[in-house]
Scaffold this active site. Structure first.
Site, PDB file in Angstrom:
ATOM      1  N   SER A   8       0.088  -2.227  -6.426  1.00 13.38           N
ATOM      2  CA  SER A   8      -0.064  -0.805  -6.738  1.00 13.38           C
ATOM      3  C   SER A   8       1.187  -0.278  -7.423  1.00 13.38           C
ATOM      4  O   SER A   8       2.282  -0.284  -6.853  1.00 13.38           O
ATOM      5  CB  SER A   8      -0.306  -0.012  -5.447  1.00 13.38           C
ATOM      6  OG  SER A   8      -0.138   1.368  -5.728  1.00 13.38           O
ATOM      7  N   HIS A  33      -3.357  -2.063  -9.680  1.00 15.31           N
ATOM      8  CA  HIS A  33      -3.926  -0.889  -9.006  1.00 15.31           C
ATOM      9  C   HIS A  33      -3.186   0.365  -9.476  1.00 15.31           C
ATOM     10  O   HIS A  33      -1.961   0.439  -9.433  1.00 15.31           O
ATOM     11  CB  HIS A  33      -3.800  -1.076  -7.492  1.00 15.31           C
ATOM     12  CG  HIS A  33      -4.521  -0.055  -6.684  1.00 15.31           C
ATOM     13  ND1 HIS A  33      -5.883  -0.063  -6.499  1.00 15.31           N
ATOM     14  CD2 HIS A  33      -4.064   1.027  -5.997  1.00 15.31           C
ATOM     15  CE1 HIS A  33      -6.233   0.956  -5.722  1.00 15.31           C
ATOM     16  NE2 HIS A  33      -5.144   1.649  -5.425  1.00 15.31           N
ATOM     17  N   ASP A  35      -2.968   4.392  -9.033  1.00 20.94           N
ATOM     18  CA  ASP A  35      -3.299   5.485  -8.124  1.00 20.94           C
ATOM     19  C   ASP A  35      -3.152   6.844  -8.783  1.00 20.94           C
ATOM     20  O   ASP A  35      -2.042   7.278  -9.074  1.00 20.94           O
ATOM     21  CB  ASP A  35      -2.351   5.444  -6.916  1.00 20.94           C
ATOM     22  CG  ASP A  35      -2.695   4.323  -5.958  1.00 20.94           C
ATOM     23  OD1 ASP A  35      -3.863   4.259  -5.532  1.00 20.94           O
ATOM     24  OD2 ASP A  35      -1.799   3.515  -5.656  1.00 20.94           O
ATOM     25  N   MET A  37      -3.430  10.851  -8.446  1.00 23.07           N
ATOM     26  CA  MET A  37      -3.433  11.915  -7.430  1.00 23.07           C
ATOM     27  C   MET A  37      -3.283  13.267  -8.108  1.00 23.07           C
ATOM     28  O   MET A  37      -2.510  13.398  -9.062  1.00 23.07           O
ATOM     29  CB  MET A  37      -2.257  11.724  -6.473  1.00 23.07           C
ATOM     30  CG  MET A  37      -2.246  10.372  -5.805  1.00 23.07           C
ATOM     31  SD  MET A  37      -0.777  10.227  -4.780  1.00 23.07           S
ATOM     32  CE  MET A  37      -0.953   8.540  -4.220  1.00 23.07           C
ATOM     33  N   HIS A  66      -7.824   4.090  -9.079  1.00 22.52           N
ATOM     34  CA  HIS A  66      -8.216   4.708  -7.803  1.00 22.52           C
ATOM     35  C   HIS A  66      -8.027   6.211  -7.950  1.00 22.52           C
ATOM     36  O   HIS A  66      -6.904   6.698  -7.979  1.00 22.52           O
ATOM     37  CB  HIS A  66      -7.326   4.109  -6.699  1.00 22.52           C
ATOM     38  CG  HIS A  66      -7.537   4.694  -5.345  1.00 22.52           C
ATOM     39  ND1 HIS A  66      -6.648   4.501  -4.304  1.00 22.52           N
ATOM     40  CD2 HIS A  66      -8.535   5.468  -4.825  1.00 22.52           C
ATOM     41  CE1 HIS A  66      -7.086   5.130  -3.236  1.00 22.52           C
ATOM     42  NE2 HIS A  66      -8.222   5.734  -3.518  1.00 22.52           N
ATOM     43  N   MET A  68      -7.865   9.635  -6.635  1.00 17.07           N
ATOM     44  CA  MET A  68      -7.729  10.485  -5.439  1.00 17.07           C
ATOM     45  C   MET A  68      -7.671  11.920  -5.936  1.00 17.07           C
ATOM     46  O   MET A  68      -6.652  12.610  -5.828  1.00 17.07           O
ATOM     47  CB  MET A  68      -6.449  10.091  -4.681  1.00 17.07           C
ATOM     48  CG  MET A  68      -6.597   8.774  -3.940  1.00 17.07           C
ATOM     49  SD  MET A  68      -5.011   8.111  -3.411  1.00 17.07           S
ATOM     50  CE  MET A  68      -4.526   7.263  -4.899  1.00 17.07           C
ATOM     51  N   MET A 137      -9.608   2.733   2.814  1.00 21.26           N
ATOM     52  CA  MET A 137      -8.226   3.217   2.930  1.00 21.26           C
ATOM     53  C   MET A 137      -7.699   2.906   4.324  1.00 21.26           C
ATOM     54  O   MET A 137      -8.311   3.279   5.325  1.00 21.26           O
ATOM     55  CB  MET A 137      -8.162   4.723   2.689  1.00 21.26           C
ATOM     56  CG  MET A 137      -8.434   5.179   1.260  1.00 21.26           C
ATOM     57  SD  MET A 137      -7.344   4.477   0.018  1.00 21.26           S
ATOM     58  CE  MET A 137      -5.727   4.935   0.620  1.00 21.26           C
ATOM     59  N   ASP A 175      -6.513  -0.771   1.138  1.00 21.87           N
ATOM     60  CA  ASP A 175      -5.473  -0.045   0.417  1.00 21.87           C
ATOM     61  C   ASP A 175      -4.618   0.766   1.381  1.00 21.87           C
ATOM     62  O   ASP A 175      -5.085   1.742   1.961  1.00 21.87           O
ATOM     63  CB  ASP A 175      -6.158   0.866  -0.617  1.00 21.87           C
ATOM     64  CG  ASP A 175      -5.176   1.542  -1.543  1.00 21.87           C
ATOM     65  OD1 ASP A 175      -3.966   1.281  -1.428  1.00 21.87           O
ATOM     66  OD2 ASP A 175      -5.627   2.334  -2.398  1.00 21.87           O
TER      67      ASP A 175
END
Ligand code: DX5
Ligand code: ZN
Length: 216
Positions: A8, A33, A35, A37, A66, A68, A137, A175
């Site tokens: 990640s 990965h 992320d 946000m 991913h 979020m 998660m 994750d």
């Protein structure tokens, strides 16, 4: 089921992002990965579409996005165009989850659904046959470097049993807080895709850590 390691980037050195990507390129990692946000679905803001597109220019491994974020359906096409090969959206942020999964697949990406620690795997029953993987998660999303939540192991076992009935090829991604000390028991519970941020990028030898994770 093939074991996939997905470092990640959240834990990487943003001043040296191209070096970090080169390291992943040369390593035995399978996915990168990424992320995303938004400060709304999770209490933190990370990086977004332009950073994904830049990474995509040099990355030799598939980018696993991913999301979020709230209203993830608004951005899946942008992330596909920025190089995403798989995209996961949170069930908790998606009132029209089935439609969003269809959209991700129409774009030609692998579709994943992420579930927070408090969300039960039973809530996935009606979409399980339509998706490529579940992102379980194992920390509350929003931050790297948190402790693995052990109760997730029972969830993973239950999910693998459900998948055997409904979608035997389902990938189970974990994750949060994954490292060399717990990856074996997570695998034994039924997961096969391992996201690791701190455990890889804060290690003395990230490439070697990835190889060790791959060997479990
Ligand atoms: C957490 C992110 C994770 C995070 C994992 O919200 O979804 O992907 O980067 O980091 P570690 O492996 O440090 O827990
Ligand atoms: Zn993640």
């Amino acid at each position: 089921m093939k074991t996939l390691i997905a470092p990640s980037l959240l834990a990487s050195d943003f001043n040296n992002l191209s070096k970090e990507i080169e390291m992943i390129n040369e390593s035995e990692a399978d996915w990168i990965h990424f992320d995303v946000m938004d400060g709304r679905f999770v209490p933190n803001i990370s990086f977004g579409i332009p950073v994904c597109a830049s990474i995509n220019k040099i990355a030799k491994k598939p980018i696993d996005v991913h999301l979020m974020i709230v209203e993830p359906e608004k951005y899946v096409k942008d992330f596909k165009d920025a190089g995403a090969s798989s995209i996961s959206v949170h069930i908790e942020a998606s009132p029209h989850l089935h439609r969003t999964i269809g959209l991700i697949k129409e774009l030609g990406c692998k579709a994943g659904v992420a579930i927070n620690p408090h969300t039960t795997v039973e809530q996935l029953e009606n979409v399980l046959a339509d998706i490529d993987f579940v992102n379980v998660m194992t920390v509350n999303p929003g931050f790297g470097g948190q402790k693995f939540i052990k109760q997730a192991l029972a969830k993973i076992k239950k999910l693998r049993a459900m998948a055997n009935e409904l979608n035997p090829n389902l990938g189970i991604e974990v994750d949060g807080g994954v490292d060399l000390t717990n990856i074996k028991e997570i695998k034994d519970a039924g997961a096969n895709i391992f996201v690791a941020g701190s455990a890889v990028f804060k290690a003395e030898n990230p490439k070697e850590t990835i190889s060790k994770m791959k060997l479990i």
